[in-house]
Design an enzyme around this catalytic site. Structure first.
Site, PDB file in Angstrom:
ATOM      1  N   ARG A   1      14.522 -99.714  32.433  1.00 11.73           N
ATOM      2  CA  ARG A   1      14.415-100.801  32.248  1.00 11.73           C
ATOM      3  C   ARG A   1      13.867-101.993  30.859  1.00 11.73           C
ATOM      4  NH1 ARG A   1       9.792 -99.470  36.060  1.00 11.73           N
ATOM      5  NH2 ARG A   1       9.784 -96.780  35.319  1.00 11.73           N
TER       6      ARG A   1
ATOM      7  N   ASP B   1       6.427-107.087  40.170  1.00  6.86           N
ATOM      8  CA  ASP B   1       7.177-105.603  40.462  1.00  6.86           C
ATOM      9  C   ASP B   1       8.303-105.208  40.818  1.00  6.86           C
ATOM     10  OD1 ASP B   1       6.651-102.795  39.673  1.00  6.86           O
ATOM     11  OD2 ASP B   1       5.972-102.201  42.031  1.00  6.86           O
ATOM     12  N   ILE B   2       9.086-105.628  39.698  1.00  7.19           N
ATOM     13  CA  ILE B   2      10.576-105.830  39.595  1.00  7.19           C
ATOM     14  C   ILE B   2      11.258-104.671  38.796  1.00  7.19           C
ATOM     15  CG2 ILE B   2      12.478-106.838  38.960  1.00  7.19           C
ATOM     16  CD1 ILE B   2      11.788-109.152  39.032  1.00  7.19           C
ATOM     17  N   GLU B   3      11.868-103.397  39.168  1.00  2.00           N
ATOM     18  CA  GLU B   3      12.403-102.218  38.594  1.00  2.00           C
ATOM     19  C   GLU B   3      13.323-101.460  38.263  1.00  2.00           C
ATOM     20  OE1 GLU B   3       8.899 -99.324  39.273  1.00  2.00           O
ATOM     21  OE2 GLU B   3       7.928-100.443  40.287  1.00  2.00           O
ATOM     22  N   GLN B   4      14.002-102.140  38.503  1.00  2.00           N
ATOM     23  CA  GLN B   4      15.908-101.902  38.052  1.00  2.00           C
ATOM     24  C   GLN B   4      16.192-101.990  36.812  1.00  2.00           C
ATOM     25  OE1 GLN B   4      15.293-105.050  40.262  1.00  2.00           O
ATOM     26  NE2 GLN B   4      16.274-106.594  40.224  1.00  2.00           N
TER      27      GLN B   4
END
Length: 260
Positions: free
Chosen positions: A56, A7-10
């Site tokens: 994103r 879960d990478i949201e940058q």
């Protein structure tokens, strides 16, 4: 373990070094997990739409090809709507479905998509609450932000407690196909609280089944009241049934010739 969820949201710009590095990371992680833990799953969380939500701009097709499936976070969908500073559903029905159309239209197989639904809502403090249930909230509170987006995420168990003391009870918006309620806090401020319940989730789950998605999940299970209280028991049973009551048919894996 039986797998890993990434879960990478940058923010990532399209075709940037990070754009390609992220895809490579997912591919490498999947290869290693599948090798070291046969039968394991590697999954990746994506926003409700692939249209560069909150910056994103990921390689969604490449990431989908590189892992077992994508968990679509079909919530927190209000960011593009806050320009009018009017409270609205966390996951409006038509907007939610649009996101899946976009993912599938770009070439991602439906069996690579798991629908994520919210077991939490958003509590807005209304600067002006109209009789027709339109809740305006503060404008230009922070530099660069049209609206005050310091809005409380509220778990379903708290929402159900607030419903008992709210003046409105649970209301239903047919356009957004979502429930909401209104209440006044101890300081005299009016609130409007939008959320999802068994009814709104069941509508989305039915679409997911019809469209052939892989399955459905939620964020997060701890949002329910697991006490022995009769009302709490009925509420959590309804919420779990909204998920488990829709049987998603498992079909051959889109990446292999073996049946799941």
């Amino acid at each position: 373990m039986d797998g890993i969820n990434i879960d990478i949201e940058q923010t990532v710009k399209k075709s940037s070094a990070e754009y390609y590095a992220l895809t490579a990371l997912v591919k490498e992680t999947t290869e290693v997990f599948h090798k070291e833990i046969p039968g394991s799953q590697v999954t990746f969380d994506v926003p409700w739409s692939p249209e560069c939500i909150d910056g994103r701009c990921y390689n969604y097709t490449g990431i989908a090809d590189s892992c077992d499936f994508l968990f679509v976070m079909s919530y927190d969908e209000q960011s593009p709507l806050w320009s009018n500073c009017i409270a609205g559903a966390n996951a409006p029905y038509k907007q939610t479905l649009l996101g899946y159309y976009q993912y599938i239209h770009m070439g991602i197989h439906p069996k690579k998509l798991v629908m994520g639904v919210p077991w939490f809502g958003y509590d807005y403090i209304c600067s002006n609450l109209h009789k027709d249930h339109v809740c305006f909230f503060a404008k230009n509170v922070f530099p660069g932000a049209l609206c005050n987006n310091v809005i409380r995420q509220t778990p379903y168990r708290i929402i159900m407690r607030l419903e008992k003391t709210s003046a409105s009870g649970i209301l239903w918006d047919e356009e957004q196909k979502a429930p909401f309620l209104e209440y006044k806090d101890s300081n005299g401020a009016f609130h409007q609280l939008w959320f999802d319940n068994a009814k709104s989730i069941s509508l989305k789950a039915a679409y997911g089944k019809e469209r052939g998605l892989r399955g459905i999940g939620m964020w997060n299970a701890n949002c329910l009241d697991y006490s022995a209280n009769t009302a709490a028991q009925q509420q959590r049973e309804a919420m779990w049934k909204a998920l488990k009551g829709t049987k998603f048919m498992q079909e051959p894996d889109v990446n292999s010739d073996n049946s799941e």
